[in-house]
Motif scaffolding. Structure first.
Motif, short mmCIF file in Angstrom:
data_model
loop_
_atom_site.label_atom_id
_atom_site.label_comp_id
_atom_site.label_asym_id
_atom_site.label_seq_id
_atom_site.Cartn_x
_atom_site.Cartn_y
_atom_site.Cartn_z
N TYR A 1 72.94 85.93 -2.88
CA TYR A 1 72.65 86.95 -1.88
C TYR A 1 73.39 88.21 -2.26
O TYR A 1 74.61 88.19 -2.46
N ALA A 2 72.65 89.32 -2.37
CA ALA A 2 73.27 90.62 -2.66
C ALA A 2 72.99 91.57 -1.50
O ALA A 2 71.83 91.75 -1.12
N ALA A 3 74.04 92.13 -0.95
CA ALA A 3 73.93 93.18 0.05
C ALA A 3 74.14 94.50 -0.67
O ALA A 3 75.13 94.66 -1.39
N ILE A 4 73.21 95.42 -0.49
CA ILE A 4 73.30 96.72 -1.12
C ILE A 4 73.40 97.74 -0.01
O ILE A 4 72.51 97.83 0.84
N GLY A 5 74.49 98.50 0.04
CA GLY A 5 74.68 99.39 1.16
C GLY A 5 75.29 100.72 0.80
O GLY A 5 75.73 100.94 -0.32
N ASP A 6 75.28 101.59 1.81
CA ASP A 6 75.83 102.93 1.63
C ASP A 6 76.64 103.37 2.85
O ASP A 6 76.84 104.56 3.05
N SER A 7 77.07 102.42 3.66
CA SER A 7 77.85 102.79 4.84
C SER A 7 78.93 101.75 5.10
O SER A 7 78.83 100.60 4.68
N ASP B 1 76.43 82.01 -3.19
CA ASP B 1 77.16 83.08 -3.88
C ASP B 1 76.70 84.40 -3.29
O ASP B 1 75.50 84.66 -3.20
N MET B 2 77.64 85.23 -2.86
CA MET B 2 77.26 86.51 -2.26
C MET B 2 78.10 87.64 -2.84
O MET B 2 79.28 87.46 -3.16
N ARG B 3 77.44 88.82 -2.96
CA ARG B 3 78.10 89.99 -3.51
C ARG B 3 77.65 91.23 -2.76
O ARG B 3 76.53 91.28 -2.27
N TYR B 4 78.51 92.23 -2.75
CA TYR B 4 78.18 93.52 -2.17
C TYR B 4 78.10 94.55 -3.30
O TYR B 4 78.97 94.58 -4.18
N TYR B 5 77.05 95.38 -3.28
CA TYR B 5 76.86 96.42 -4.28
C TYR B 5 76.67 97.76 -3.57
O TYR B 5 76.00 97.83 -2.53
N GLU B 6 77.22 98.80 -4.15
CA GLU B 6 76.94 100.15 -3.66
C GLU B 6 75.50 100.50 -4.04
O GLU B 6 74.94 99.93 -4.99
N ALA C 1 74.18 102.86 -5.62
CA ALA C 1 73.97 103.29 -7.01
C ALA C 1 73.76 102.12 -7.96
O ALA C 1 73.25 102.29 -9.06
N ASN C 2 74.14 100.91 -7.54
CA ASN C 2 74.03 99.73 -8.40
C ASN C 2 72.89 98.80 -7.98
O ASN C 2 72.94 97.60 -8.22
N ARG C 3 71.83 99.37 -7.39
CA ARG C 3 70.67 98.59 -6.95
C ARG C 3 70.09 97.72 -8.07
O ARG C 3 69.78 96.57 -7.87
N ASP D 1 72.47 86.92 -13.74
CA ASP D 1 73.15 87.68 -14.79
C ASP D 1 73.63 89.01 -14.21
O ASP D 1 72.87 89.69 -13.52
N THR D 2 74.83 89.41 -14.51
CA THR D 2 75.36 90.67 -13.98
C THR D 2 75.08 91.87 -14.87
O THR D 2 75.39 92.99 -14.50
N ASN D 3 74.51 91.68 -16.04
CA ASN D 3 74.21 92.79 -16.94
C ASN D 3 72.72 93.12 -16.89
O ASN D 3 71.92 92.43 -17.49
N PRO D 4 72.32 94.22 -16.23
CA PRO D 4 70.90 94.53 -16.10
C PRO D 4 70.23 94.92 -17.41
O PRO D 4 69.03 94.83 -17.53
N ASP D 5 71.01 95.33 -18.41
CA ASP D 5 70.41 95.73 -19.68
C ASP D 5 69.97 94.53 -20.52
O ASP D 5 69.09 94.64 -21.36
N GLU D 6 70.57 93.36 -20.29
CA GLU D 6 70.19 92.17 -21.05
C GLU D 6 68.92 91.53 -20.51
O GLU D 6 68.14 90.97 -21.26
#
Length: 137
Positions: A78-84, A107-112, A114-116, A127-132
């Motif tokens: 689960y990824a939460a993507i937020g700006d506040s 497994d849960m993570r928070y992303y700003e 800009a890291n959508r 995987d945490t590397n979007p370029d791969e």
């Protein structure tokens, strides 16, 4: 309450969350149950943008549906993507009660905001590397 994003497919549910409502939670949880029935585990990408204190408080509507419906679906990543700060606060509260809460992800993570891309990649692949593992979703 929520908008289904184009990245929703297979075992991934991608949504943009707005104000929480009882009907919205029923609809959202029905989708999670359907995906869990199909795939065993569902992975969730959740954008929580432009939240205010009022938006944050509206998600208290989710407490009873969590307890009622939570055992019917299984959230893996689960990824939460937020700006506040309100979106971040809800994420950290959920994380704190995760050990005892029925809808807690594995497994849960928070992303700003800009890291959508990184967040969606992690939800889709683990995987945490979007370029791969570049995704077209």
């Amino acid at each position: 309450m929520f908008e289904i994003l184009n990245a929703t497919r297979d075992d991934v549910v991608a949504v943009r969350m707005g104000t929480g409502t009882p009907a919205g939670y029923r609809e959202f949880y029905d989708l999670l149950v359907e995906k869990t029935d199909q795939y065993g585990t569902v992975h969730v990408y959740e954008e929580t943008t432009d939240w205010t204190l009022s938006t944050y408080l509206s998600h208290l509507h989710g407490i009873l549906p969590d307890l009622r419906t939570g055992p019917s679906f299984n959230i893996g990543r689960y990824a939460a993507i937020g700006d506040s700060r309100w979106a971040k606060l809800l994420y950290y509260q959920w994380r704190a009660i995760a050990p005892v809460w029925p809808v807690a992800p594995d497994d849960m993570r928070y992303y700003e905001l800009a890291n959508r891309r990184m967040a969606l990649n992690w939800v889709e692949t683990g995987d945490t590397n979007p370029d791969e593992n570049t995704s077209n979703r």
